[in-house]
Scaffold this motif. Structure first.
Motif, PDB file in Angstrom:
ATOM      1  N   HIS A 310       0.839  -1.190   0.000  1.00  0.00           N
ATOM      2  CA  HIS A 310       0.000   0.000   0.000  1.00  0.00           C
ATOM      3  C   HIS A 310       0.879   1.246   0.000  1.00  0.00           C
ATOM      4  O   HIS A 310       1.873   1.313   0.718  1.00  0.00           O
ATOM      5  CB  HIS A 310      -0.905   0.037   1.233  1.00  0.00           C
ATOM      6  N   VAL A 311       0.483   2.225  -0.793  1.00  0.00           N
ATOM      7  CA  VAL A 311       1.203   3.504  -0.822  1.00  0.00           C
ATOM      8  C   VAL A 311       0.554   4.428   0.211  1.00  0.00           C
ATOM      9  O   VAL A 311      -0.663   4.530   0.264  1.00  0.00           O
ATOM     10  CB  VAL A 311       1.140   4.129  -2.228  1.00  0.00           C
ATOM     11  N   PRO A 312       1.342   5.090   1.064  1.00  0.00           N
ATOM     12  CA  PRO A 312       0.768   5.956   2.104  1.00  0.00           C
ATOM     13  C   PRO A 312      -0.147   7.041   1.545  1.00  0.00           C
ATOM     14  O   PRO A 312       0.060   7.547   0.442  1.00  0.00           O
ATOM     15  CB  PRO A 312       2.000   6.567   2.773  1.00  0.00           C
ATOM     16  N   ILE A 313      -1.159   7.367   2.322  1.00  0.00           N
ATOM     17  CA  ILE A 313      -2.132   8.383   1.935  1.00  0.00           C
ATOM     18  C   ILE A 313      -2.369   9.289   3.137  1.00  0.00           C
ATOM     19  O   ILE A 313      -2.240   8.850   4.293  1.00  0.00           O
ATOM     20  CB  ILE A 313      -3.448   7.714   1.462  1.00  0.00           C
ATOM     21  N   LYS A 314      -2.692  10.528   2.896  1.00  0.00           N
ATOM     22  CA  LYS A 314      -2.939  11.462   3.990  1.00  0.00           C
ATOM     23  C   LYS A 314      -4.184  11.011   4.764  1.00  0.00           C
ATOM     24  O   LYS A 314      -5.196  10.620   4.170  1.00  0.00           O
ATOM     25  CB  LYS A 314      -3.139  12.870   3.444  1.00  0.00           C
ATOM     26  N   LEU A 315      -4.107  11.058   6.088  1.00  0.00           N
ATOM     27  CA  LEU A 315      -5.200  10.589   6.940  1.00  0.00           C
ATOM     28  C   LEU A 315      -6.509  11.278   6.590  1.00  0.00           C
ATOM     29  O   LEU A 315      -7.562  10.631   6.482  1.00  0.00           O
ATOM     30  CB  LEU A 315      -4.856  10.801   8.415  1.00  0.00           C
ATOM     31  N   ARG A 316      -6.472  12.596   6.400  1.00  0.00           N
ATOM     32  CA  ARG A 316      -7.714  13.317   6.087  1.00  0.00           C
ATOM     33  C   ARG A 316      -8.321  12.826   4.779  1.00  0.00           C
ATOM     34  O   ARG A 316      -9.536  12.659   4.659  1.00  0.00           O
ATOM     35  CB  ARG A 316      -7.445  14.819   5.999  1.00  0.00           C
ATOM     36  N   THR A 317      -7.478  12.581   3.774  1.00  0.00           N
ATOM     37  CA  THR A 317      -7.951  12.090   2.482  1.00  0.00           C
ATOM     38  C   THR A 317      -8.593  10.719   2.621  1.00  0.00           C
ATOM     39  O   THR A 317      -9.632  10.439   2.023  1.00  0.00           O
ATOM     40  CB  THR A 317      -6.785  12.019   1.475  1.00  0.00           C
ATOM     41  N   PHE A 318      -7.967   9.855   3.441  1.00  0.00           N
ATOM     42  CA  PHE A 318      -8.511   8.515   3.663  1.00  0.00           C
ATOM     43  C   PHE A 318      -9.904   8.592   4.294  1.00  0.00           C
ATOM     44  O   PHE A 318     -10.839   7.913   3.861  1.00  0.00           O
ATOM     45  CB  PHE A 318      -7.566   7.701   4.566  1.00  0.00           C
ATOM     46  N   VAL A 319     -10.053   9.434   5.325  1.00  0.00           N
ATOM     47  CA  VAL A 319     -11.358   9.608   5.991  1.00  0.00           C
ATOM     48  C   VAL A 319     -12.382  10.128   4.989  1.00  0.00           C
ATOM     49  O   VAL A 319     -13.506   9.623   4.880  1.00  0.00           O
ATOM     50  CB  VAL A 319     -11.239  10.564   7.203  1.00  0.00           C
ATOM     51  N   GLU A 320     -11.984  11.143   4.237  1.00  0.00           N
ATOM     52  CA  GLU A 320     -12.871  11.822   3.296  1.00  0.00           C
ATOM     53  C   GLU A 320     -13.401  10.877   2.221  1.00  0.00           C
ATOM     54  O   GLU A 320     -14.574  10.954   1.825  1.00  0.00           O
ATOM     55  CB  GLU A 320     -12.073  12.952   2.634  1.00  0.00           C
TER      56      GLU A 320
END
Length: 624
Positions: A310-320
């Motif tokens: 998995h490539v890291p993603i910004k926490l806010r983007t993941f929630v959104e």
């Protein structure tokens, strides 16, 4: 917890997540009694292994008009093989719990037919099937709780090894709910893959959605993670008058911008809605999370999973993109886990009461009936600080919303049109609620260059050949797919013969919500495909324009002679719209028309329509 019981297999088929929720609950209750559990979706299970199982619990939902969930279709096809003998499942014990809605004509149809088929193949029922009903004041759990209580006793009577300490022995929740199934890994920003910063903006959006959904606790089918394409909104027109307080309907036009997708009339468009940024920020703040941190999400049960997959993603983007924090209601399990993390005694007591058998109805009233969101629930219990792992596992997923396409690609080659009812309602305690996707779409301004991620899928209404006579029934936004049908047939009529079309539309008032009025009227005149000259017809039921309510089924009966003549010529019936009473009322009207016009008894008319359905000439697409 030293003595672990024999393993119990629980197989589920879900469309919206309710059957999974019920299956997980059955699994947790079995584990609390010392039983080992294996929980699988039916599309993860090899049906040929069924004869080797000791006992299996099936939890299946019914979708649409008695349809099987997608995840069950392969399993069901296997069970219907003619070479399976009647004793094939001799020795298998099974129980079936179904989830349905008695507002639909084929209530819990899938659970009933699965039960019958297992019995036909020689399996032995542990107990009578359970049938959950969404219409019940306490939802499906009203049937699930007593059904489970009987299940443990009956299972214990069949084989004592499932519950070594007996079916009444209970392990405390705190001992059982020890670890989440999700593991979050936080990453240094300088180690993040730079691929997202390259390529076009639209490609970056598609890639972000794919990566976020790929890591989500909910497993979408593999081809569902990445959108089929991105559409640009070019038109947003209200179809109803602003004075119409009861109903607001919009016409949307989108253009292909990333890549064009071929579609047919009758197809369905899935849209991933955007959440309110303020709600996402409030959730992150409430849960004490760092929105700027970069994360990857992993299944903690898969020990050997490679971290770099998995490539890291910004926490806010993941929630959104994956967690529905401000429109969906949390499941009962959410409250069970919340009770473990409540530090205020009065909050802990209230949460424990909610998840007890005595508090079931109160939880249903507080949560489902009021449609409380995850954010609202967390704000009601401020002492609860759930770890992010649990939140990722338990917050309902942000789902795509499906809409019938209301355009023909032959007429609009680079476009897709939708007809959307803007959803809003008032809860029993007078709280205003609004549908996430429809309200988001209604507020969009085409001048702002809005891009929408979408997926295309086949609907229940297959495109008819031009030579097939049609009887279309589409009240309200049920007219959407038939706008595409009529556009398509109008193009076909320019180059060859097209069979007659009768269209029955319904709305409340001629002045307020007569959707696409000019479009229908233009095609019903001057040799249009709905014109009497072409053997067609266009009929409207205005339900509120006179003291006596008039619906589409009344208009069908009013023109029963023309309807019967077209049916006698081999016409196909297409019905689209609200799933409540309309489809069954229309079916009843057809039964009465066939009986009256043919002189056949009512039973023969019912058989006549059943044969029409089996021949693939009675189609229904209904939504709640």
């Amino acid at each position: 917890m030293e003595a672990r019981g024999k393993k119990l297999l629980i197989l589920y088929a879900t469309e919206t997540g309710n059957a999974l929720d019920a299956a997980e609950r059955i699994g947790r209750e079995a584990e609390r009694r010392g039983c080992s559990v294996q929980l699988l979706s039916l599309d993860q299970y090899d049906a040929s292994c069924l004869p080797q199982e000791g006992a299996v619990i099936f939890v299946v939902s019914t979708t649409g008009q008695g349809d099987t969930p997608d995840s069950m279709k392969g399993f069901w096809k296997y069970l219907l093989q003619r070479n399976l003998i009647r004793q094939w499942l001799d020795g298998l014990h099974y129980a079936v719990f179904g989830l349905g809605d008695s507002g639909y004509q084929k209530f819990n149809f899938v659970a009933k037919k699965l039960d019958r088929r297992l019995l036909d193949l020689g399996a032995t029922p542990i107990m009578e099937r359970g049938l959950g009903d969404d219409q019940h004041p306490s939802g499906y759990e009203a049937a699930l709780d007593p059904w489970m209580a009987s299940l443990w006793k009956m299972l214990n009577a069949i084989d004592l090894s499932y519950f070594p300490s007996g079916p009444d022995f209970l392990i405390p929740y705190e001992d059982l709910i020890a670890q989440p199934k999700i593991r979050i890994v936080y990453h240094d920003i300088d180690r993040v893959d730079s691929q997202l910063s390259n390529g076009s903006d639209l490609n970056r959006v598609e890639l972000q959605i794919e990566r976020a959904r790929d890591m989500s606790a909910v497993k979408y089918s593999l081809d569902k993670n990445r959108p089929d394409c991105i559409l640009k909104l070019v038109k947003n027109l209200p179809l109803t008058k602003s004075s119409s307080k009861d109903k607001e309907v919009h016409h949307f036009e989108f253009e292909f911008v990333s890549s064009a997708v071929e579609y047919e009339v009758g197809d369905v468009l899935d849209i991933l809605p955007s959440q309110d940024p303020a709600a996402v920020d409030a959730f992150i703040l409430c849960c004490n999370l760092d929105p700027e941190s970069f994360i990857t999400v992993h299944n903690s049960e898969m020990e050997n999973q490679l971290l770099h997959t998995h490539v890291p993603i910004k926490l806010r983007t993941f929630v959104e993109l994956t967690m529905d924090v401000a429109s969906a209601s949390p499941r009962r399990y959410f409250f069970e886990v919340m009770s473990m993390f409540a530090t205020a005694e009065h909050e802990k007591e209230r949460l424990q009461y909610f998840v007890s058998p005595e508090g079931r109805d109160d939880l249903y009233q507080y949560n489902q009936r009021e449609r409380r969101t995850v954010l609202e629930v967390l704000e009601d219990f401020p002492s609860v600080q759930m770890p992010f792992e649990w939140l990722v596992q338990l917050v309902p997923p942000l789902k795509t919303r499906a809409f019938s396409i209301s355009s023909s690609p032959s007429v609009h080659p680079n476009q897709v049109h939708l007809t959307v009812s803007v959803v809003s309602w008032t809860t029993p305690f007078k709280r205003k609620r609004a549908g996430l996707c429809s309200n988001w779409l209604a507020r969009l301004d085409p001048e702002q260059c809005v891009y929408v991620p979408v997926w295309f899928q086949k609907g229940s209404l297959r495109p008819p050949p031009p030579s097939l006579p049609l009887i279309l029934i589409g009240p309200g936004t049920g007219c959407a797919p038939f706008r595409g049908f009529i556009e398509e047939r109008a193009v076909q009529s320019l180059t060859g013969f097209t069979a007659p079309v009768l269209f029955f539309f319904g709305c409340r008032n001629e002045d307020n919500d007569f959707l696409y009025r000019d479009f229908w009227l233009s095609h019903s005149q001057d040799d249009g495909v709905l014109s009497v000259a072409k053997g067609g017809g266009f009929y409207v039921a205005f339900s509120r324009d006179q003291p006596q309510k008039v619906y589409v089924q009344h208009k069908l009966q009013e023109h029963s002679h023309r309807v019967w003549n077209l049916l006698s010529d081999g016409a196909a019936i297409y019905v689209a719209g609200s799933s409540t009473k309309m489809p069954s009322d229309v079916l009843l009207a057809f039964e009465e028309i066939i009986s009256k016009e043919s002189g056949l008894p009512k039973e023969s008319a019912v058989r006549w329509l059943r044969a029409l359905e089996k021949a693939g000439k009675y189609h229904v697409e209904a939504w709640s």
